[in-house]
Design a protein around this motif. Structure first.
Motif, PDB file in Angstrom:
ATOM      1  N   GLU A  91      -4.852  -2.127  -9.897  1.00  0.00           N
ATOM      2  CA  GLU A  91      -3.500  -2.476  -9.470  1.00  0.00           C
ATOM      3  C   GLU A  91      -2.623  -1.227  -9.375  1.00  0.00           C
ATOM      4  O   GLU A  91      -1.781  -1.106  -8.488  1.00  0.00           O
ATOM      5  CB  GLU A  91      -2.876  -3.492 -10.429  1.00  0.00           C
ATOM      6  CG  GLU A  91      -3.487  -4.879 -10.357  1.00  0.00           C
ATOM      7  CD  GLU A  91      -3.353  -5.508  -8.981  1.00  0.00           C
ATOM      8  OE1 GLU A  91      -2.260  -5.400  -8.376  1.00  0.00           O
ATOM      9  OE2 GLU A  91      -4.340  -6.081  -8.498  1.00  0.00           O
ATOM     10  N   VAL A  92      -2.799  -0.305 -10.309  1.00  0.00           N
ATOM     11  CA  VAL A  92      -2.064   0.966 -10.268  1.00  0.00           C
ATOM     12  C   VAL A  92      -2.489   1.777  -9.049  1.00  0.00           C
ATOM     13  O   VAL A  92      -1.654   2.344  -8.331  1.00  0.00           O
ATOM     14  CB  VAL A  92      -2.291   1.775 -11.553  1.00  0.00           C
ATOM     15  CG1 VAL A  92      -1.660   3.169 -11.439  1.00  0.00           C
ATOM     16  CG2 VAL A  92      -1.710   1.042 -12.767  1.00  0.00           C
ATOM     17  N   PHE A  93      -3.785   1.825  -8.778  1.00  0.00           N
ATOM     18  CA  PHE A  93      -4.294   2.570  -7.627  1.00  0.00           C
ATOM     19  C   PHE A  93      -3.679   2.066  -6.321  1.00  0.00           C
ATOM     20  O   PHE A  93      -3.414   2.846  -5.407  1.00  0.00           O
ATOM     21  CB  PHE A  93      -5.817   2.445  -7.548  1.00  0.00           C
ATOM     22  CG  PHE A  93      -6.563   3.287  -8.550  1.00  0.00           C
ATOM     23  CD1 PHE A  93      -5.887   4.133  -9.415  1.00  0.00           C
ATOM     24  CD2 PHE A  93      -7.953   3.226  -8.632  1.00  0.00           C
ATOM     25  CE1 PHE A  93      -6.577   4.915 -10.337  1.00  0.00           C
ATOM     26  CE2 PHE A  93      -8.648   4.010  -9.539  1.00  0.00           C
ATOM     27  CZ  PHE A  93      -7.964   4.852 -10.398  1.00  0.00           C
ATOM     28  N   LYS A  94      -3.449   0.755  -6.227  1.00  0.00           N
ATOM     29  CA  LYS A  94      -2.873   0.172  -5.011  1.00  0.00           C
ATOM     30  C   LYS A  94      -1.481   0.716  -4.718  1.00  0.00           C
ATOM     31  O   LYS A  94      -1.051   0.732  -3.563  1.00  0.00           O
ATOM     32  CB  LYS A  94      -2.802  -1.345  -5.134  1.00  0.00           C
ATOM     33  CG  LYS A  94      -4.133  -2.057  -5.089  1.00  0.00           C
ATOM     34  CD  LYS A  94      -3.921  -3.560  -5.230  1.00  0.00           C
ATOM     35  CE  LYS A  94      -5.226  -4.322  -5.275  1.00  0.00           C
ATOM     36  NZ  LYS A  94      -4.997  -5.781  -5.449  1.00  0.00           N
ATOM     37  N   CYS A  95      -0.780   1.166  -5.747  1.00  0.00           N
ATOM     38  CA  CYS A  95       0.595   1.651  -5.584  1.00  0.00           C
ATOM     39  C   CYS A  95       0.660   3.133  -5.241  1.00  0.00           C
ATOM     40  O   CYS A  95       1.746   3.670  -5.019  1.00  0.00           O
ATOM     41  CB  CYS A  95       1.396   1.387  -6.863  1.00  0.00           C
ATOM     42  SG  CYS A  95       1.512  -0.354  -7.330  1.00  0.00           S
ATOM     43  N   LEU A  96      -0.474   3.810  -5.207  1.00  0.00           N
ATOM     44  CA  LEU A  96      -0.515   5.252  -5.002  1.00  0.00           C
ATOM     45  C   LEU A  96      -1.181   5.594  -3.674  1.00  0.00           C
ATOM     46  O   LEU A  96      -1.986   4.823  -3.143  1.00  0.00           O
ATOM     47  CB  LEU A  96      -1.292   5.929  -6.151  1.00  0.00           C
ATOM     48  CG  LEU A  96      -0.775   5.683  -7.577  1.00  0.00           C
ATOM     49  CD1 LEU A  96      -1.729   6.305  -8.577  1.00  0.00           C
ATOM     50  CD2 LEU A  96       0.625   6.245  -7.750  1.00  0.00           C
ATOM     51  N   ASP A  97      -0.829   6.763  -3.140  1.00  0.00           N
ATOM     52  CA  ASP A  97      -1.554   7.310  -2.002  1.00  0.00           C
ATOM     53  C   ASP A  97      -3.003   7.553  -2.437  1.00  0.00           C
ATOM     54  O   ASP A  97      -3.259   8.117  -3.488  1.00  0.00           O
ATOM     55  CB  ASP A  97      -0.894   8.618  -1.556  1.00  0.00           C
ATOM     56  CG  ASP A  97      -1.525   9.193  -0.307  1.00  0.00           C
ATOM     57  OD1 ASP A  97      -2.677   9.657  -0.393  1.00  0.00           O
ATOM     58  OD2 ASP A  97      -0.871   9.192   0.755  1.00  0.00           O
ATOM     59  N   TYR A  98      -3.953   7.117  -1.598  1.00  0.00           N
ATOM     60  CA  TYR A  98      -5.344   7.181  -2.038  1.00  0.00           C
ATOM     61  C   TYR A  98      -5.816   8.614  -2.244  1.00  0.00           C
ATOM     62  O   TYR A  98      -6.670   8.869  -3.115  1.00  0.00           O
ATOM     63  CB  TYR A  98      -6.256   6.476  -1.030  1.00  0.00           C
ATOM     64  CG  TYR A  98      -7.575   6.069  -1.641  1.00  0.00           C
ATOM     65  CD1 TYR A  98      -7.677   4.908  -2.398  1.00  0.00           C
ATOM     66  CD2 TYR A  98      -8.713   6.855  -1.497  1.00  0.00           C
ATOM     67  CE1 TYR A  98      -8.874   4.535  -2.995  1.00  0.00           C
ATOM     68  CE2 TYR A  98      -9.914   6.497  -2.080  1.00  0.00           C
ATOM     69  CZ  TYR A  98      -9.989   5.335  -2.827  1.00  0.00           C
ATOM     70  OH  TYR A  98     -11.180   4.979  -3.429  1.00  0.00           O
ATOM     71  N   PHE A  99      -5.264   9.560  -1.505  1.00  0.00           N
ATOM     72  CA  PHE A  99      -5.644  10.960  -1.727  1.00  0.00           C
ATOM     73  C   PHE A  99      -5.200  11.431  -3.114  1.00  0.00           C
ATOM     74  O   PHE A  99      -5.906  12.195  -3.770  1.00  0.00           O
ATOM     75  CB  PHE A  99      -5.028  11.850  -0.646  1.00  0.00           C
ATOM     76  CG  PHE A  99      -5.356  13.309  -0.805  1.00  0.00           C
ATOM     77  CD1 PHE A  99      -6.653  13.768  -0.634  1.00  0.00           C
ATOM     78  CD2 PHE A  99      -4.377  14.232  -1.141  1.00  0.00           C
ATOM     79  CE1 PHE A  99      -6.970  15.115  -0.791  1.00  0.00           C
ATOM     80  CE2 PHE A  99      -4.673  15.569  -1.292  1.00  0.00           C
ATOM     81  CZ  PHE A  99      -5.978  16.017  -1.117  1.00  0.00           C
ATOM     82  N   HIS A 100      -4.043  10.961  -3.569  1.00  0.00           N
ATOM     83  CA  HIS A 100      -3.584  11.314  -4.908  1.00  0.00           C
ATOM     84  C   HIS A 100      -4.476  10.684  -5.971  1.00  0.00           C
ATOM     85  O   HIS A 100      -4.748  11.300  -7.014  1.00  0.00           O
ATOM     86  CB  HIS A 100      -2.133  10.872  -5.100  1.00  0.00           C
ATOM     87  CG  HIS A 100      -1.173  11.556  -4.176  1.00  0.00           C
ATOM     88  ND1 HIS A 100       0.050  11.041  -3.828  1.00  0.00           N
ATOM     89  CD2 HIS A 100      -1.274  12.744  -3.508  1.00  0.00           C
ATOM     90  CE1 HIS A 100       0.659  11.858  -2.997  1.00  0.00           C
ATOM     91  NE2 HIS A 100      -0.127  12.896  -2.794  1.00  0.00           N
ATOM     92  N   VAL A 101      -4.917   9.460  -5.726  1.00  0.00           N
ATOM     93  CA  VAL A 101      -5.874   8.829  -6.640  1.00  0.00           C
ATOM     94  C   VAL A 101      -7.151   9.657  -6.707  1.00  0.00           C
ATOM     95  O   VAL A 101      -7.679   9.934  -7.790  1.00  0.00           O
ATOM     96  CB  VAL A 101      -6.197   7.395  -6.169  1.00  0.00           C
ATOM     97  CG1 VAL A 101      -7.336   6.797  -6.995  1.00  0.00           C
ATOM     98  CG2 VAL A 101      -4.960   6.512  -6.251  1.00  0.00           C
ATOM     99  N   TYR A 102      -7.629  10.051  -5.552  1.00  0.00           N
ATOM    100  CA  TYR A 102      -8.849  10.857  -5.482  1.00  0.00           C
ATOM    101  C   TYR A 102      -8.689  12.178  -6.229  1.00  0.00           C
ATOM    102  O   TYR A 102      -9.544  12.559  -7.042  1.00  0.00           O
ATOM    103  CB  TYR A 102      -9.189  11.106  -4.018  1.00  0.00           C
ATOM    104  CG  TYR A 102     -10.169  12.239  -3.779  1.00  0.00           C
ATOM    105  CD1 TYR A 102     -11.518  12.078  -4.033  1.00  0.00           C
ATOM    106  CD2 TYR A 102      -9.721  13.465  -3.293  1.00  0.00           C
ATOM    107  CE1 TYR A 102     -12.417  13.117  -3.819  1.00  0.00           C
ATOM    108  CE2 TYR A 102     -10.599  14.503  -3.060  1.00  0.00           C
ATOM    109  CZ  TYR A 102     -11.949  14.330  -3.331  1.00  0.00           C
ATOM    110  OH  TYR A 102     -12.824  15.369  -3.116  1.00  0.00           O
ATOM    111  N   LYS A 103      -7.596  12.894  -5.992  1.00  0.00           N
ATOM    112  CA  LYS A 103      -7.371  14.182  -6.635  1.00  0.00           C
ATOM    113  C   LYS A 103      -7.267  14.056  -8.155  1.00  0.00           C
ATOM    114  O   LYS A 103      -7.763  14.902  -8.905  1.00  0.00           O
ATOM    115  CB  LYS A 103      -6.078  14.815  -6.085  1.00  0.00           C
ATOM    116  CG  LYS A 103      -6.184  15.315  -4.666  1.00  0.00           C
ATOM    117  CD  LYS A 103      -6.950  16.626  -4.569  1.00  0.00           C
ATOM    118  CE  LYS A 103      -6.126  17.777  -5.135  1.00  0.00           C
ATOM    119  NZ  LYS A 103      -6.817  19.067  -4.996  1.00  0.00           N
TER     120      LYS A 103
END
Length: 359
Positions: free
Chosen positions: A19-31
């Motif tokens: 749910e937290v990941f959904k709120c973030l830019d996926y590149f930021h999640v990846y980094k």
């Protein structure tokens, strides 16, 4: 507070972390998490959640690693792709080269693309049955805009399309009107320099159109021989830039296309045609040719022509004051006129203050 009651992020269950990941830019999640530890690496790589890819402000080396770790290996999960970094399209590791494998792609935005990549891009899109939204903004002149448009109109699921393609060399080329090859597009935004016949021809491909925006119609907005306006039975929302169009030409397209519209947004800047200030012309046009109109939003910027009274206060333009008749009051459409200084001159803005009619 007891130490055992403190919860760190890594202690959260997988469902909450997703749910937290959904709120973030996926590149930021990846980094942040891809190489953090084995658990987070598995959360990213083994998830079935859709991925939204936005390639804008990242370095070439960052992109290449992101491509290898995520884009190339997770094409089946990518449902949104935004390309606005100029260098990406020309790389061997470009998403454009493998777009046909993005089987869940629903939205594609391509900004600052060079025209030489457009044909290959559209060929890749033909196999995408889930693509419903497409935005293309070219960086340079497009020599074959008609071919590009016809390819776009063949996309089977497309309902939203925004096009901004520099096409000075194609200004006199007319895309053939169609009577048997239709697109499902319902919302079309065109930011191209087109004349009236080119617009008619393009619109003949989109009989299901509900929303239309013309941002840059040509100063030579004229109808050529052997072209006729299409029938748009579902059109309800229109947005027009009328900077370079005479009122007579505007009136022509209203009579031919806009009989069903309910919402009209107009933007006019420094147009010298005083007919736009004539409330009686507007009244006749709306009452007889746009009878279903419930929202009328106008913004007209021009050089001020007012004089001042003995107290140095501006005397408002008489034409503008005419927008106070019973027609406007009944529809509850109200307007204002604002004057302001600009350099050695002055400007006036006539605009809607309440463009909505209350039922």
């Amino acid at each position: 507070m007891p130490r055992e009651s403190i919860t760190c992020f890594e202690g959260l269950p997988n469902e909450l972390i997703y749910e937290v990941f959904k709120c973030l830019d996926y590149f930021h999640v990846y980094k942040a998490f891809f190489n953090l530890n084995l658990r987070f690496h598995d959360l990213i790589t083994n998830s079935s959640l859709p991925i939204e890819i936005n390639i804008s402000s990242m370095s070439k080396s960052e992109y290449q690693q992101y491509y290898s770790d995520i884009i190339e290996t997770r094409t089946h999960r990518i449902n949104s792709l935004c390309l606005s970094n100029i260098f990406v399209c020309g790389l061997v590791q470009s998403p454009i080269r493998i777009l046909s494998t993005f089987c869940q792609l629903g939205r594609l935005i391509v900004d600052n693309i060079q025209s030489k990549y457009l044909e290959n891009l559209l060929l890749q899109l033909m196999s995408l049955s889930s693509l419903t939204s497409l935005t293309i903004i070219s960086l340079d002149d497009v020599n074959n805009t008609n071919l590009i448009c016809r390819q776009i109109f063949r996309l089977p699921a497309l309902t939203y399309c925004k096009l901004s393609m520099r096409n000075y060399r194609d200004h006199d080329v007319l895309i053939p009107s169609t009577t048997d090859s239709y697109s499902p597009i319902e919302h079309l935004i065109i930011d191209n320099d087109l004349d009236l016949s080119q617009i008619y021809s393009l619109l003949s491909y989109v009989p299901q159109l509900r929303r239309l925006s013309l941002q840059r119609p040509s100063v030579s907005w004229k109808q050529r021989a052997n072209t006729s306006p299409p029938t748009l039975k579902h059109l309800t929302h229109v947005s027009l830039n009328l900077d370079r169009i005479s009122f007579d030409r505007f009136e022509e397209i209203v009579k031919n296309l806009f009989s069903t519209i309910q919402v009209l947004y107009t933007s006019i800047e420094y147009n010298t045609d005083d007919a736009y200030k004539d409330s009686r012309k507007w009244e006749q046009l709306i009452l007889y040719h746009m009878p279903n109109l419930r929202v009328f939003d106008i913004r007209d910027v021009r050089k001020a022509t007012h004089t001042t009274d003995n107290n140095n206060l501006p005397i408002l333009d008489n034409h503008t004051n005419q927008f106070t008749s019973s027609v406007w009051i009944k529809k509850q459409w109200f307007f204002a006129l604002q004057h302001y200084k600009l350099g050695f001159g002055s400007r006036q803005i006539f605009y809607s203050t309440c463009p909505y009619r209350y039922e």
